[in-house]
Each structure stands twice: as structure tokens, then as C-alpha cells.
Design a protein around this motif. Structure first.
Motif, PDB file in Angstrom:
ATOM      1  N   ASP A 196       0.764  -1.306  -0.264  1.00  8.76           N
ATOM      2  CA  ASP A 196      -0.135  -0.089  -0.166  1.00  8.76           C
ATOM      3  C   ASP A 196       0.693   1.258  -0.011  1.00  8.76           C
ATOM      4  O   ASP A 196       0.191   2.388   0.093  1.00  8.76           O
ATOM      5  CB  ASP A 196      -0.801   0.008   1.081  1.00  8.76           C
ATOM      6  N   GLY A 197       2.250   0.958  -0.225  1.00  3.91           N
ATOM      7  CA  GLY A 197       2.761   2.336  -0.449  1.00  3.91           C
ATOM      8  C   GLY A 197       3.547   2.934   0.783  1.00  3.91           C
ATOM      9  O   GLY A 197       4.110   4.018   0.697  1.00  3.91           O
ATOM     10  N   GLU A 198       3.799   2.256   1.771  1.00  2.00           N
ATOM     11  CA  GLU A 198       4.439   2.883   3.011  1.00  2.00           C
ATOM     12  C   GLU A 198       5.877   2.209   2.806  1.00  2.00           C
ATOM     13  O   GLU A 198       6.205   1.244   2.534  1.00  2.00           O
ATOM     14  CB  GLU A 198       3.780   2.388   4.363  1.00  2.00           C
ATOM     15  N   VAL A 199       6.711   3.132   3.342  1.00  6.76           N
ATOM     16  CA  VAL A 199       8.095   2.749   3.445  1.00  6.76           C
ATOM     17  C   VAL A 199       8.621   1.661   4.708  1.00  6.76           C
ATOM     18  O   VAL A 199       7.969   1.822   5.926  1.00  6.76           O
ATOM     19  CB  VAL A 199       8.951   3.831   3.950  1.00  6.76           C
ATOM     20  N   VAL A 200       8.980   0.406   4.183  1.00  5.50           N
ATOM     21  CA  VAL A 200       9.180  -0.713   4.958  1.00  5.50           C
ATOM     22  C   VAL A 200      10.669  -0.663   5.444  1.00  5.50           C
ATOM     23  O   VAL A 200      11.248  -1.418   6.562  1.00  5.50           O
ATOM     24  CB  VAL A 200       8.560  -1.808   4.719  1.00  5.50           C
ATOM     25  N   GLU A 201      11.483  -0.378   4.492  1.00  6.97           N
ATOM     26  CA  GLU A 201      13.080  -0.599   4.763  1.00  6.97           C
ATOM     27  C   GLU A 201      13.874   0.263   3.686  1.00  6.97           C
ATOM     28  O   GLU A 201      13.358   0.591   2.805  1.00  6.97           O
ATOM     29  CB  GLU A 201      13.551  -1.940   4.684  1.00  6.97           C
ATOM     30  N   ARG A 202      15.047   0.617   4.140  1.00  4.45           N
ATOM     31  CA  ARG A 202      15.772   1.364   3.212  1.00  4.45           C
ATOM     32  C   ARG A 202      17.155   0.539   3.245  1.00  4.45           C
ATOM     33  O   ARG A 202      17.633  -0.108   4.202  1.00  4.45           O
ATOM     34  CB  ARG A 202      16.159   2.786   3.679  1.00  4.45           C
ATOM     35  N   GLU A 203      17.881   0.466   2.102  1.00  3.61           N
ATOM     36  CA  GLU A 203      19.220  -0.184   2.131  1.00  3.61           C
ATOM     37  C   GLU A 203      20.377   0.503   1.014  1.00  3.61           C
ATOM     38  O   GLU A 203      20.143   1.192   0.022  1.00  3.61           O
ATOM     39  CB  GLU A 203      19.177  -1.530   1.422  1.00  3.61           C
ATOM     40  N   TRP A 204      21.552   0.864   1.797  1.00  2.00           N
ATOM     41  CA  TRP A 204      22.524   1.562   1.240  1.00  2.00           C
ATOM     42  C   TRP A 204      23.369   0.690   0.253  1.00  2.00           C
ATOM     43  O   TRP A 204      23.757  -0.547   0.658  1.00  2.00           O
ATOM     44  CB  TRP A 204      23.332   2.261   1.804  1.00  2.00           C
ATOM     45  N   ARG A 205      23.823   0.891  -1.141  1.00  2.00           N
ATOM     46  CA  ARG A 205      24.586   0.169  -1.750  1.00  2.00           C
ATOM     47  C   ARG A 205      25.563   1.002  -2.413  1.00  2.00           C
ATOM     48  O   ARG A 205      25.258   2.066  -3.069  1.00  2.00           O
ATOM     49  CB  ARG A 205      23.864  -0.554  -2.911  1.00  2.00           C
ATOM     50  N   THR A 206      26.877   0.289  -2.828  1.00  2.00           N
ATOM     51  CA  THR A 206      27.935   1.176  -3.393  1.00  2.00           C
ATOM     52  C   THR A 206      28.612   0.328  -4.272  1.00  2.00           C
ATOM     53  O   THR A 206      29.771   1.008  -4.854  1.00  2.00           O
ATOM     54  CB  THR A 206      28.929   1.696  -2.293  1.00  2.00           C
ATOM     55  N   GLU A 207      28.487  -0.891  -4.540  1.00  3.98           N
ATOM     56  CA  GLU A 207      29.069  -1.714  -5.414  1.00  3.98           C
ATOM     57  C   GLU A 207      29.046  -1.110  -6.982  1.00  3.98           C
ATOM     58  O   GLU A 207      27.934  -0.469  -7.295  1.00  3.98           O
ATOM     59  CB  GLU A 207      28.516  -3.027  -5.746  1.00  3.98           C
ATOM     60  N   PRO A 208      30.115  -0.942  -7.589  1.00  2.30           N
ATOM     61  CA  PRO A 208      30.172  -0.284  -8.962  1.00  2.30           C
ATOM     62  C   PRO A 208      29.248  -0.673  -9.753  1.00  2.30           C
ATOM     63  O   PRO A 208      28.590  -0.151 -10.542  1.00  2.30           O
ATOM     64  CB  PRO A 208      31.718  -0.881  -9.366  1.00  2.30           C
ATOM     65  N   GLU A 209      28.867  -2.213 -10.007  1.00  7.80           N
ATOM     66  CA  GLU A 209      27.926  -2.870 -10.775  1.00  7.80           C
ATOM     67  C   GLU A 209      26.562  -2.190 -10.623  1.00  7.80           C
ATOM     68  O   GLU A 209      25.622  -1.889 -11.425  1.00  7.80           O
ATOM     69  CB  GLU A 209      27.974  -4.335 -10.795  1.00  7.80           C
ATOM     70  N   VAL A 210      26.191  -1.973  -9.096  1.00  8.53           N
ATOM     71  CA  VAL A 210      24.878  -1.089  -8.929  1.00  8.53           C
ATOM     72  C   VAL A 210      24.862   0.130  -9.217  1.00  8.53           C
ATOM     73  O   VAL A 210      23.961   0.319  -9.829  1.00  8.53           O
ATOM     74  CB  VAL A 210      24.744  -1.620  -7.122  1.00  8.53           C
ATOM     75  N   ILE A 211      25.944   0.757  -9.051  1.00  5.24           N
ATOM     76  CA  ILE A 211      26.006   2.267  -9.632  1.00  5.24           C
ATOM     77  C   ILE A 211      25.788   2.229 -10.848  1.00  5.24           C
ATOM     78  O   ILE A 211      25.305   3.239 -11.386  1.00  5.24           O
ATOM     79  CB  ILE A 211      27.226   2.764  -9.080  1.00  5.24           C
ATOM     80  N   ASP A 212      26.225   1.696 -11.720  1.00  7.24           N
ATOM     81  CA  ASP A 212      26.392   1.613 -13.141  1.00  7.24           C
ATOM     82  C   ASP A 212      24.883   1.384 -13.719  1.00  7.24           C
ATOM     83  O   ASP A 212      24.437   2.017 -14.459  1.00  7.24           O
ATOM     84  CB  ASP A 212      27.346   0.472 -13.730  1.00  7.24           C
ATOM     85  N   LEU A 213      24.232   0.228 -12.854  1.00  2.00           N
ATOM     86  CA  LEU A 213      23.007  -0.254 -13.235  1.00  2.00           C
ATOM     87  C   LEU A 213      22.182   1.017 -13.198  1.00  2.00           C
ATOM     88  O   LEU A 213      21.312   1.420 -13.787  1.00  2.00           O
ATOM     89  CB  LEU A 213      22.471  -1.329 -12.463  1.00  2.00           C
ATOM     90  N   VAL A 214      22.173   1.719 -12.067  1.00  5.28           N
ATOM     91  CA  VAL A 214      21.316   2.594 -11.527  1.00  5.28           C
ATOM     92  C   VAL A 214      21.452   3.972 -12.496  1.00  5.28           C
ATOM     93  O   VAL A 214      20.422   4.681 -12.953  1.00  5.28           O
ATOM     94  CB  VAL A 214      21.458   3.119 -10.013  1.00  5.28           C
ATOM     95  N   ARG A 215      22.907   4.358 -12.867  1.00  5.34           N
ATOM     96  CA  ARG A 215      23.245   5.444 -13.669  1.00  5.34           C
ATOM     97  C   ARG A 215      22.507   5.220 -14.874  1.00  5.34           C
ATOM     98  O   ARG A 215      21.855   6.098 -15.407  1.00  5.34           O
ATOM     99  CB  ARG A 215      24.635   5.513 -13.702  1.00  5.34           C
ATOM    100  N   ALA A 216      22.697   3.932 -15.429  1.00  2.09           N
ATOM    101  CA  ALA A 216      22.246   3.676 -16.689  1.00  2.09           C
ATOM    102  C   ALA A 216      20.626   3.904 -16.777  1.00  2.09           C
ATOM    103  O   ALA A 216      20.236   4.501 -17.963  1.00  2.09           O
ATOM    104  CB  ALA A 216      22.817   2.421 -17.144  1.00  2.09           C
ATOM    105  N   ALA A 217      20.163   3.011 -15.960  1.00  3.03           N
ATOM    106  CA  ALA A 217      18.605   3.334 -15.943  1.00  3.03           C
ATOM    107  C   ALA A 217      18.168   4.632 -15.786  1.00  3.03           C
ATOM    108  O   ALA A 217      17.083   5.274 -16.479  1.00  3.03           O
ATOM    109  CB  ALA A 217      18.211   2.416 -14.816  1.00  3.03           C
ATOM    110  N   PHE A 218      18.500   5.260 -14.843  1.00  2.00           N
ATOM    111  CA  PHE A 218      18.159   6.906 -14.476  1.00  2.00           C
ATOM    112  C   PHE A 218      18.253   7.588 -15.951  1.00  2.00           C
ATOM    113  O   PHE A 218      17.418   8.274 -16.214  1.00  2.00           O
ATOM    114  CB  PHE A 218      18.776   7.232 -13.492  1.00  2.00           C
ATOM    115  N   GLU A 219      19.306   7.699 -16.480  1.00  2.00           N
ATOM    116  CA  GLU A 219      19.867   8.519 -17.680  1.00  2.00           C
ATOM    117  C   GLU A 219      18.955   8.120 -18.665  1.00  2.00           C
ATOM    118  O   GLU A 219      18.666   8.865 -19.569  1.00  2.00           O
ATOM    119  CB  GLU A 219      21.137   8.360 -17.917  1.00  2.00           C
ATOM    120  N   THR A 220      18.610   6.956 -18.828  1.00  2.00           N
ATOM    121  CA  THR A 220      17.612   6.466 -19.915  1.00  2.00           C
ATOM    122  C   THR A 220      16.344   6.911 -19.869  1.00  2.00           C
ATOM    123  O   THR A 220      15.713   7.527 -20.721  1.00  2.00           O
ATOM    124  CB  THR A 220      17.695   4.796 -19.896  1.00  2.00           C
ATOM    125  N   VAL A 221      15.781   6.889 -18.509  1.00  2.00           N
ATOM    126  CA  VAL A 221      14.651   7.505 -17.954  1.00  2.00           C
ATOM    127  C   VAL A 221      14.643   8.884 -18.509  1.00  2.00           C
ATOM    128  O   VAL A 221      13.670   9.380 -18.915  1.00  2.00           O
ATOM    129  CB  VAL A 221      14.295   7.120 -16.669  1.00  2.00           C
TER     130      VAL A 221
END
Length: 174
Positions: free
Chosen positions: A136-161
Motif C-alpha cells: 500500500d505504499g508505506e516505506v518498510v526498509e531502506r538499503e545503501w549500496r555502493t558496489e560499482p555494478e549497482v551504481i552502473d545499473l542505476v546510472r544507466a537506468a536513470f539516464e535512459t529514463v
């Protein structure tokens, strides 16, 4: 060299960029329930209540932008949009006035993009905070990630969006 502790306050310590990817059609934000209900009744946002409730965020954005940090938000939305997205759209001018850049991408135009599984913030192309929600849209957890492959995935996805998305000023609600 020690790794930066992003969990402290990334909005204060970011040096160059903060990007926010939103992909849900409804959020269960308890602090805005009353304002959302009022909007549903009237079809208008109460600018005084909004300003008071959102003052902290708007100050944060203005401070970041004044430090030279680009703050970008991309929202992937289903069309026709939900009442909650209509409500968000109606209040986005305040984000723009604070210096945040906001774009909207209809979900059908995102079908071929490899997207992370949940909403996120990424700071300085160095750290991602994933936000996990209940159904129903309530925040249940947050998680930090710094691995290069995660950063690359997020950067590519966001820039395409971002490249496909429509600037807020041009996006018409359907």
C-alpha cells in the motif's frame, strides 16, 4: 582512503548530484494523508498547508542547488494516472521553484529499460539508497549500496529514463 559514510546525511554531504527515481503509482505517506484527502475533495492543493509541511524539503533542495548540486527527480507513471499521481503533479511546481528538476515518463515508454526493482536516491554517482515499500505504499526498509555494478545499473537506468521523460512543464496528465 576510507569509504564515505553515506547514511549520515547525504543531502548535506553530496558534492555534485542527487537523483531520485520514483516508480510507484501510489505512496502511503502518513504525513500527507490529510493534505491528500483535502486535495481529493477539492481538486486543489492548499498552498499554505503544503508550504508548511514541505518547508524542510524545499530548504534542503535550495541549499543543495546553491552548493552547485544538480537535484533531478524522474517519475515513471502508469496512464491514465492514479489520483495520487494527480496530487503529486499538482504540487510539483514547489519542487521546481526550489531548484529541483522533475520529469515524467509514461510507463509504456519505459517497458524496454532495465530498471532497478524499487525507488531510489543516488548521490554523486557513488552511493544508492533503495527504498522498499509495502503493497500500500508505506516505506518498510531502506538499503545503501555502493558496489560499482549497482551504481552502473542505476546510472544507466536513470539516464535512459531522464532522456525519454517529459519535463514537468510539458507533461499533461491523462
Amino acid at each position: 582512503m576510507s569509504q564515505k559514510d553515506w547514511t549520515a546525511d547525504p543531502f548535506q554531504t553530496a558534492r555534485s548530484s542527487a537523483i531520485h527515481l520514483e516508480m510507484r503509482d501510489i505512496y502511503g505517506v502518513a504525513g500527507e494523508a490529510e493534505r491528500f484527502a483535502l486535495w481529493q475533495k477539492t481538486g486543489r492543493r492548499n498552498s499554505e498547508r503544503d508550504a508548511a509541511a514541505r518547508a524542510g524539503w524545499m530548504t534542503t533542495v535550495r541549499n543543495m542547488v546553491s552548493r552547485g548540486i544538480a537535484v533531478r527527480r524522474a517519475r515513471i507513471v502508469s496512464e491514465p494516472v492514479t489520483e495520487y499521481i494527480r496530487y503529486e503533479h499538482a504540487g510539483t511546481a514547489a519542487n521546481l521553484n526550489a531548484g529541483e528538476l522533475v520529469r515524467w515518463l509514461p510507463r509504456r515508454r519505459a517497458a524496454d529499460i532495465a530498471l532497478p526493482g524499487t525507488d531510489l536516491w543516488m548521490f554523486d554517482d557513488a552511493a544508492v539508497e533503495f527504498t522498499f515499500f509495502s503493497g500500500d505504499g508505506e516505506v518498510v526498509e531502506r538499503e545503501w549500496r555502493t558496489e560499482p555494478e549497482v551504481i552502473d545499473l542505476v546510472r544507466a537506468a536513470f539516464e535512459t529514463v531522464w532522456d525519454r521523460a517529459v519535463p514537468h512543464e510539458e507533461y499533461k496528465i491523462r
